[in-house]
Write an enzyme that holds these catalytic residues in place. Sequence first.
Site, mmCIF file in Angstrom:
data_model
loop_
_atom_site.group_PDB
_atom_site.id
_atom_site.type_symbol
_atom_site.label_atom_id
_atom_site.label_comp_id
_atom_site.label_asym_id
_atom_site.label_seq_id
_atom_site.Cartn_x
_atom_site.Cartn_y
_atom_site.Cartn_z
ATOM 1 N N HIS A 171 0.869 -1.179 0.000
ATOM 2 C CA HIS A 171 0.000 0.000 0.000
ATOM 3 C C HIS A 171 0.910 1.236 0.000
ATOM 4 C CE1 HIS A 171 -2.734 2.968 1.894
ATOM 5 N NE2 HIS A 171 -3.730 2.187 1.541
ATOM 6 N N ASP A 175 3.300 -4.455 8.106
ATOM 7 C CA ASP A 175 2.053 -3.719 7.918
ATOM 8 C C ASP A 175 0.922 -4.743 8.094
ATOM 9 O OD1 ASP A 175 -0.261 -2.615 6.961
ATOM 10 O OD2 ASP A 175 0.639 -1.719 5.172
ATOM 11 N N GLN A 181 -4.310 -5.335 7.174
ATOM 12 C CA GLN A 181 -5.304 -6.257 6.624
ATOM 13 C C GLN A 181 -5.271 -7.633 7.302
ATOM 14 O OE1 GLN A 181 -7.678 -5.346 4.677
ATOM 15 N NE2 GLN A 181 -6.938 -3.457 3.747
ATOM 16 N N LYS A 191 -10.291 -0.663 10.619
ATOM 17 C CA LYS A 191 -10.435 -1.878 9.794
ATOM 18 C C LYS A 191 -10.774 -3.087 10.666
ATOM 19 C CE LYS A 191 -7.105 -0.450 6.269
ATOM 20 N NZ LYS A 191 -7.979 0.041 5.219
ATOM 21 N N CYS A 249 -4.871 2.561 -3.537
ATOM 22 C CA CYS A 249 -3.628 3.096 -2.942
ATOM 23 C C CYS A 249 -2.461 2.134 -3.157
ATOM 24 C CB CYS A 249 -3.798 3.395 -1.468
ATOM 25 S SG CYS A 249 -5.032 4.637 -1.126
HETATM 26 N N1 C6P Z 1 -6.249 0.355 2.940
HETATM 27 C C1 C6P Z 1 -8.094 -0.062 1.414
HETATM 28 O O1 C6P Z 1 -9.192 0.197 0.940
HETATM 29 P P1 C6P Z 1 -4.908 3.765 7.166
HETATM 30 O O2 C6P Z 1 -5.503 4.583 6.065
HETATM 31 O O3 C6P Z 1 -3.720 4.442 7.787
HETATM 32 O O4 C6P Z 1 -5.904 3.290 8.161
HETATM 33 O O5 C6P Z 1 -4.369 2.400 6.487
HETATM 34 C C2 C6P Z 1 -3.479 2.441 5.415
HETATM 35 C C3 C6P Z 1 -3.219 1.067 4.904
HETATM 36 C C4 C6P Z 1 -1.963 0.507 5.049
HETATM 37 N N2 C6P Z 1 -1.690 -0.736 4.658
HETATM 38 C C5 C6P Z 1 -2.629 -1.520 4.104
HETATM 39 C C6 C6P Z 1 -2.269 -2.924 3.699
HETATM 40 C C7 C6P Z 1 -3.917 -1.028 3.902
HETATM 41 O O6 C6P Z 1 -4.847 -1.817 3.337
HETATM 42 C C8 C6P Z 1 -4.219 0.309 4.287
HETATM 43 C C9 C6P Z 1 -5.577 0.901 4.018
HETATM 44 C C10 C6P Z 1 -7.612 0.750 2.597
HETATM 45 O O7 C6P Z 1 -7.381 -0.961 0.975
HETATM 46 C C11 C6P Z 1 -7.779 2.214 2.373
HETATM 47 S S1 C6P Z 1 -6.739 2.808 1.083
#
Ligand code: C6P
Length: 419
Positions: free
Chosen positions: A134, A211, A214, A237, A375
């Site tokens: 991401h 990270d 997910q 999430k 993203c």
């Molecule tokens: N992915 C998706 O629709 P934040 O925005 O900081 O809570 O998370 C960022 C982020 C980082 N790593 C991974 C693997 C992610 O999936 C995400 C967020 C969402 O896939 C929003 S773009």
Amino acid sequence: MQRISFFFSYLCKMNTNLIRNDFPILSQTINGKPLIYLDSAATTQKPQVVIDRIANYYKTINSNVHRGVHRLSQEATGAMELARETVQKFINAKEKHEIIFTKGTTESINLVAQTFAQEFLKEGDSIVISAMEHHANIVPWQQVCKQKKANLLVIPILENGELDLSNIDELLSKNVKLLAITHISNVLGTVNPIEMLIEKSHKKNIPVLIDAAQSVPHETVDVQKLDCDFLAFSGHKMYAPMGIGILYGKGDWLDRLPPYQFGGEMISEVRFEETTFNELPFKFETGTPNVDAILGLETAIQYLQNIGLAQVSAYENELLNYATQKLSEIDNIIFHGTAKQKSAVLSFNIQNVHNSDVGTILDQLGIAVRTGHHCAQPLMNILGVPGTVRASFAFYNTKEEIDTFIEGMKIAKKMLSTA
Ligand code: C6P
């Protein structure tokens, strides 16, 4: 065996019907149709207990924390610190001070990238990431590499969306100072072999950041068992409010990193000439924290634990397999991500059809999916597409919803296909 699996499915179904009542948002209609929410990888919906916890906080103990001797401040501080303990136990961190409250995964990764680079990265060094990251696990590293004239190295992927680890030993030998890698891809659903990568990296004294945005909502993550050095995830999430996330770091590493931001809360003593900094975890928690969201996160964790993460994983896997099978029965669907180990994320395109057109038609039918680059633009370039349609599942989804989604896909295909 068949009977056991039937009984298990029956149990899951029963629970899902009950569980759905916990999520008020799911009972609404969109465009006159019952909402089918297949976008939980972007953000999950919130159960009533989490909504109530936030409301109760404001009704009963709202006040600033770590700042007052009055009753409300002490109660709010106590509740926040208990929540830290709940997070600690949830991911099995050794120490409570290894849990840092942040805004989310993005801020957690930025914190490590900035402070780690300041202390440990120099010209000619390398940071390793993967091709399926991401943007939150690409751009922070790219920027610090630019600042320090270091190299950003990328583990490639295979056609099925698994990591291509054929040259990993060579890659990790290139003056690597840190490996930052996703546990589960938000686009491909691939579950990466992070245990093996952590072990390999540690043999070369390379720390690893995971990270886990997910993965934490879908399976048990045990930071001591993994032996990762840093781990980042987001509350929103995992059924908790937005604006709260976690950075886990091994105490030794967090001690060695300089503060990230400066101001109130993170200090020990301030004089105009000089400032000394607070101990962990407060060294990294500047300003007034998001107390309501922290308490909401605690309740979300307890809610998830009550259902049981093993049950969550098994049920979501069942949904993924069912949806994959049904979707593959439609002609001209191109799947993106067919790894052997997958989480409940299904990315695809209809041949020669733009992903956002599919999303718009599904929305007319009350079905919420995500479309676009998710993203992960470098990954889209590798896949050779501008974006994908992504359906992502949570334990509140049902097979009946997937059937409706498949019917929606047939309608979308009929309306949009020129072939
Ligand atoms: N992915 C998706 O629709 P934040 O925005 O900081 O809570 O998370 C960022 C982020 C980082 N790593 C991974 C693997 C992610 O999936 C995400 C967020 C969402 O896939 C929003 S773009």
